[in-house]
Design a protein around this motif. Structure first.
Motif, PDB file in Angstrom:
ATOM      1  N   THR A 196      -7.047   4.583  -1.875  1.00  0.00           N
ATOM      2  CA  THR A 196      -6.811   3.418  -1.018  1.00  0.00           C
ATOM      3  C   THR A 196      -5.370   2.915  -1.108  1.00  0.00           C
ATOM      4  O   THR A 196      -4.884   2.302  -0.183  1.00  0.00           O
ATOM      5  N   THR A 197      -4.685   3.175  -2.242  1.00  0.00           N
ATOM      6  CA  THR A 197      -3.307   2.704  -2.373  1.00  0.00           C
ATOM      7  C   THR A 197      -2.384   3.841  -2.752  1.00  0.00           C
ATOM      8  O   THR A 197      -2.596   4.513  -3.767  1.00  0.00           O
ATOM      9  N   LEU A 198      -1.379   4.049  -1.922  1.00  0.00           N
ATOM     10  CA  LEU A 198      -0.336   5.002  -2.261  1.00  0.00           C
ATOM     11  C   LEU A 198       0.953   4.208  -2.413  1.00  0.00           C
ATOM     12  O   LEU A 198       1.416   3.566  -1.473  1.00  0.00           O
ATOM     13  N   ASP A 199       1.500   4.219  -3.608  1.00  0.00           N
ATOM     14  CA  ASP A 199       2.692   3.435  -3.906  1.00  0.00           C
ATOM     15  C   ASP A 199       3.837   4.383  -4.273  1.00  0.00           C
ATOM     16  O   ASP A 199       3.809   5.018  -5.320  1.00  0.00           O
ATOM     17  N   LEU A 200       4.811   4.471  -3.370  1.00  0.00           N
ATOM     18  CA  LEU A 200       5.968   5.341  -3.612  1.00  0.00           C
ATOM     19  C   LEU A 200       7.216   4.494  -3.848  1.00  0.00           C
ATOM     20  O   LEU A 200       8.330   4.891  -3.498  1.00  0.00           O
ATOM     21  N   SER A 201       7.027   3.323  -4.437  1.00  0.00           N
ATOM     22  CA  SER A 201       8.157   2.433  -4.686  1.00  0.00           C
ATOM     23  C   SER A 201       9.104   3.018  -5.721  1.00  0.00           C
ATOM     24  O   SER A 201       8.715   3.877  -6.523  1.00  0.00           O
ATOM     25  N   ASP A 202      10.331   2.493  -5.712  1.00  0.00           N
ATOM     26  CA  ASP A 202      11.359   2.942  -6.656  1.00  0.00           C
ATOM     27  C   ASP A 202      11.652   4.428  -6.544  1.00  0.00           C
ATOM     28  O   ASP A 202      11.704   5.157  -7.541  1.00  0.00           O
ATOM     29  N   VAL A 227       2.713   1.361  -0.024  1.00  0.00           N
ATOM     30  CA  VAL A 227       3.714   0.502  -0.657  1.00  0.00           C
ATOM     31  C   VAL A 227       5.004   1.294  -0.837  1.00  0.00           C
ATOM     32  O   VAL A 227       5.025   2.333  -1.488  1.00  0.00           O
ATOM     33  N   LEU A 228       6.065   0.801  -0.207  1.00  0.00           N
ATOM     34  CA  LEU A 228       7.335   1.535  -0.189  1.00  0.00           C
ATOM     35  C   LEU A 228       8.488   0.611  -0.561  1.00  0.00           C
ATOM     36  O   LEU A 228       9.503   0.560   0.125  1.00  0.00           O
ATOM     37  N   ARG A 229       8.337  -0.122  -1.653  1.00  0.00           N
ATOM     38  CA  ARG A 229       9.439  -0.987  -2.085  1.00  0.00           C
ATOM     39  C   ARG A 229      10.592  -0.135  -2.583  1.00  0.00           C
ATOM     40  O   ARG A 229      10.358   0.849  -3.293  1.00  0.00           O
ATOM     41  N   ASN A 230      11.781  -0.542  -2.272  1.00  0.00           N
ATOM     42  CA  ASN A 230      12.954   0.143  -2.796  1.00  0.00           C
ATOM     43  C   ASN A 230      12.805   1.661  -2.654  1.00  0.00           C
ATOM     44  O   ASN A 230      12.902   2.410  -3.610  1.00  0.00           O
ATOM     45  N   ALA A 231      12.552   2.103  -1.417  1.00  0.00           N
ATOM     46  CA  ALA A 231      12.314   3.524  -1.190  1.00  0.00           C
ATOM     47  C   ALA A 231      13.276   4.095  -0.151  1.00  0.00           C
ATOM     48  O   ALA A 231      12.963   5.073   0.522  1.00  0.00           O
ATOM     49  N   GLY A 232      14.449   3.471  -0.017  1.00  0.00           N
ATOM     50  CA  GLY A 232      15.471   4.005   0.886  1.00  0.00           C
ATOM     51  C   GLY A 232      15.073   3.971   2.355  1.00  0.00           C
ATOM     52  O   GLY A 232      15.606   4.728   3.161  1.00  0.00           O
ATOM     53  N   ILE A 233      14.140   3.089   2.692  1.00  0.00           N
ATOM     54  CA  ILE A 233      13.675   2.994   4.086  1.00  0.00           C
ATOM     55  C   ILE A 233      14.714   2.222   4.904  1.00  0.00           C
ATOM     56  O   ILE A 233      15.266   1.223   4.442  1.00  0.00           O
ATOM     57  N   ASP A 254       4.043  -2.354   2.775  1.00  0.00           N
ATOM     58  CA  ASP A 254       5.053  -3.110   2.023  1.00  0.00           C
ATOM     59  C   ASP A 254       6.399  -2.392   2.100  1.00  0.00           C
ATOM     60  O   ASP A 254       6.567  -1.311   1.546  1.00  0.00           O
ATOM     61  N   LEU A 255       7.333  -3.001   2.836  1.00  0.00           N
ATOM     62  CA  LEU A 255       8.678  -2.427   2.957  1.00  0.00           C
ATOM     63  C   LEU A 255       9.702  -3.341   2.295  1.00  0.00           C
ATOM     64  O   LEU A 255      10.897  -3.294   2.626  1.00  0.00           O
ATOM     65  N   SER A 256       9.261  -4.178   1.371  1.00  0.00           N
ATOM     66  CA  SER A 256      10.195  -5.113   0.745  1.00  0.00           C
ATOM     67  C   SER A 256      11.207  -4.361  -0.125  1.00  0.00           C
ATOM     68  O   SER A 256      10.969  -3.233  -0.550  1.00  0.00           O
ATOM     69  N   SER A 360      10.822  -4.714 -11.004  1.00  0.00           N
ATOM     70  CA  SER A 360       9.824  -5.563 -11.630  1.00  0.00           C
ATOM     71  C   SER A 360       8.703  -5.845 -10.652  1.00  0.00           C
ATOM     72  O   SER A 360       7.562  -5.988 -11.033  1.00  0.00           O
ATOM     73  N   GLY A 361       9.055  -5.884  -9.364  1.00  0.00           N
ATOM     74  CA  GLY A 361       8.036  -6.100  -8.345  1.00  0.00           C
ATOM     75  C   GLY A 361       6.965  -5.022  -8.387  1.00  0.00           C
ATOM     76  O   GLY A 361       5.784  -5.292  -8.273  1.00  0.00           O
ATOM     77  N   THR A 362       7.402  -3.783  -8.600  1.00  0.00           N
ATOM     78  CA  THR A 362       6.458  -2.671  -8.669  1.00  0.00           C
ATOM     79  C   THR A 362       5.512  -2.869  -9.836  1.00  0.00           C
ATOM     80  O   THR A 362       4.334  -2.614  -9.758  1.00  0.00           O
ATOM     81  N   LEU A 363       6.065  -3.368 -10.912  1.00  0.00           N
ATOM     82  CA  LEU A 363       5.260  -3.601 -12.100  1.00  0.00           C
ATOM     83  C   LEU A 363       4.148  -4.595 -11.783  1.00  0.00           C
ATOM     84  O   LEU A 363       3.009  -4.431 -12.187  1.00  0.00           O
ATOM     85  N   VAL A 364       4.522  -5.614 -10.995  1.00  0.00           N
ATOM     86  CA  VAL A 364       3.533  -6.625 -10.636  1.00  0.00           C
ATOM     87  C   VAL A 364       2.399  -5.986  -9.855  1.00  0.00           C
ATOM     88  O   VAL A 364       1.228  -6.186 -10.147  1.00  0.00           O
ATOM     89  N   VAL A 365       2.767  -5.146  -8.873  1.00  0.00           N
ATOM     90  CA  VAL A 365       1.747  -4.474  -8.067  1.00  0.00           C
ATOM     91  C   VAL A 365       0.848  -3.633  -8.954  1.00  0.00           C
ATOM     92  O   VAL A 365      -0.362  -3.684  -8.891  1.00  0.00           O
ATOM     93  N   PHE A 366       1.502  -2.882  -9.844  1.00  0.00           N
ATOM     94  CA  PHE A 366       0.763  -1.991 -10.711  1.00  0.00           C
ATOM     95  C   PHE A 366      -0.228  -2.778 -11.555  1.00  0.00           C
ATOM     96  O   PHE A 366      -1.374  -2.428 -11.700  1.00  0.00           O
TER      97      PHE A 366
END
Ligand code: NAG
Ligand code: NAG
Ligand code: NAG
Ligand code: NAG
Length: 373
Positions: A196-202, A227-233, A254-256, A360-366
């Motif tokens: 249900t969640t694919l997180d490719l952040s950082d 979730v694509l935080r800090n993913a060069g988007i 999530d494109l933050s 740190s945001g990714t950590l929160v999600v995790f």
């Protein structure tokens, strides 16, 4: 850790009676819940890990060393110690900072197949050598969450396929940060039926092209959050196109913490998935609301951008929950003072280091998905 008097140790196996001077690599809390080991010593006391045997959360750092010495016995049939593994309370395991032969990773996952492990994190690992041929049936642990951060594999883009063969299906959350390769060999990859969640952040070098390679078409049918935080988007539109190719239909995107820009004029338009009802565009350096967002959303987070004026209604989708805090038109100072529960003080809500906050945001999600909080 407070050391027990030595007479007490007479009741314990002699392997635990280590000399008083040796620094204990493992520490377990009073509730026997969390156990942490750091084997940085040149000649680590590996047996100290026995302290973790009844812990629920275990974190092991290998001090960057090669774990090749444990290859001996890697081919033992795990059925021989299945009962012992079944008795473990272990639910969350982190293995960090080591060089590990792929054969050992496979043996380890096969053994964990008898455990009730739910969350596995691999961090700062170099996986060396070829993976052994896959087992005939899925024998590994029935994980709900798998997280990898800075893990390199000798097998390049095939790594996820190989790793997948050593897990039972049913994985719900997959986090892959600081990946060395996300260009998966899609033809060989099996479907993740429950993910249900694919997180490719950082993964700051991913970008829309990398995302298209990573999102293997029709392999993520149950996806709800991408979730694509800090993913060069660079543009939301590019992500829309990648999602359309892959046939994923998440509810939340999530494109933050990306440096987003307006869609180039003449860029191909894109139809967003009907399911999508929440987009996070916070900390994205936006000077205007990007064009071509879905017409209707429940949640749109535009916090901490560079909007100089209030967006006009026609520039925005129909949104029931819109956040615009921390934009210059609302507070010209660039700071939005609010209470930070962690520091119990007044701190700026929009920190300027997007990368640091992204991490740190990714950590929160995790932590949220992992049920730590
Ligand atoms: C492990 O110990 C080493 C040396 O004492 C230290 O530098 C390192 O930060 C420790 N690692 C963790 C994760 O605590
Ligand atoms: C990534 O992991 C390797 C070990 O495989 C380590 O040497 C390196 O310092 C790690 N990089 C970061 C950014 O932590
Ligand atoms: C959007 O992302 C930011 C930072 O990554 C986070 O703090 C915020 O809670 C997210 N907003 C929503 C609505 O999920
Ligand atoms: C808006 O969305 C956020 C994130 O989903 C949620 O935490 C918040 O409660 C929502 N606010 C309202 C008024 O619905």
């Amino acid at each position: 850790m407070v050391r027990a008097p030595c007479w007490l140790l007479l009741l314990l196996p002699p392997v635990l009676c280590v000399s008083e001077t040796a620094l204990e690599p493992c520490e377990v809390d009073d509730e026997d819940f969390r156990c942490f080991c750091n084997f940085t010593d040149p000649e680590p006391e590996w047996s100290s890990a026995f302290q973790c045997v009844s812990a629920v959360e275990v974190e092991i750092h290998g001090g960057g060393r090669s774990l090749e010495q444990f290859l001996k016995g890697a081919d033992t049939d795990p059925k021989q110690y299945a009962d012992m593994v079944k008795a473990l309370r272990l639910r969350r395991l982190t293995v960090a900072s080591a060089q590990v032969p792929a054969v050992l990773v496979a043996a380890f996952l096969r053994a964990l197949g008898y455990s009730r492990l739910k969350e596995l994190t691999l961090q700062d690992l170099e996986v060396t050598g070829a993976t052994p041929p896959p087992p005939r049936e899925a024998t590994g642990p029935a994980l709900s969450t798998l997280s990898l951060r800075n893990v390199s594999w000798a097998t390049g883009g095939a790594w996820l396929t190989e790793l997948q063969q050593w897990l039972k299906p049913g994985l719900k959350v997959l986090n892959i940060a600081q990946a060395h390769s996300l260009a998966f060999s899609c033809a060989q990859l099996s479907t993740f039926p429950a993910l249900t969640t694919l997180d490719l952040s950082d993964n700051p070098r991913l970008g829309e092209r990398g995302l298209t390679a990573a999102l293997c078409p029709h392999k993520f049918p149950a996806l709800q959050a991408l979730v694509l935080r800090n993913a060069g988007i660079e543009t939301p539109n590019g992500v829309c196109l990648a999602m359309a190719v892959a046939g994923v239909q998440p509810h939340h995107l999530d494109l933050s913490h990306n440096s987003l820009r307006a869609t180039a004029p003449g860029a191909p338009g894109c139809v967003w998935p009907k399911t999508l009802n929440s987009i996070n565009l916070s900390f994205a350096g936006l000077e205007q609301v990007p064009k071509g967002l879905p017409a209707r959303l429940s949640v749109l987070d535009l916090r901490c951008n560079k909007l100089n004026r209030e967006p006009r209604p026609e520039e925005l989708p129909k949104v029931s929950n819109l956040t615009l805090d921390g934009n210059p038109f609302l507070d010209p100072e660039g700071f939005n003072y609010q209470e930070d529960p962690m520091k119990s003080g007044v701190v700026p809500a929009c920190a300027h280091s997007a990368l640091a906050v992204g991490m740190s945001g990714t950590l929160v999600v995790f932590q949220r998905v992992g049920g730590f909080t």
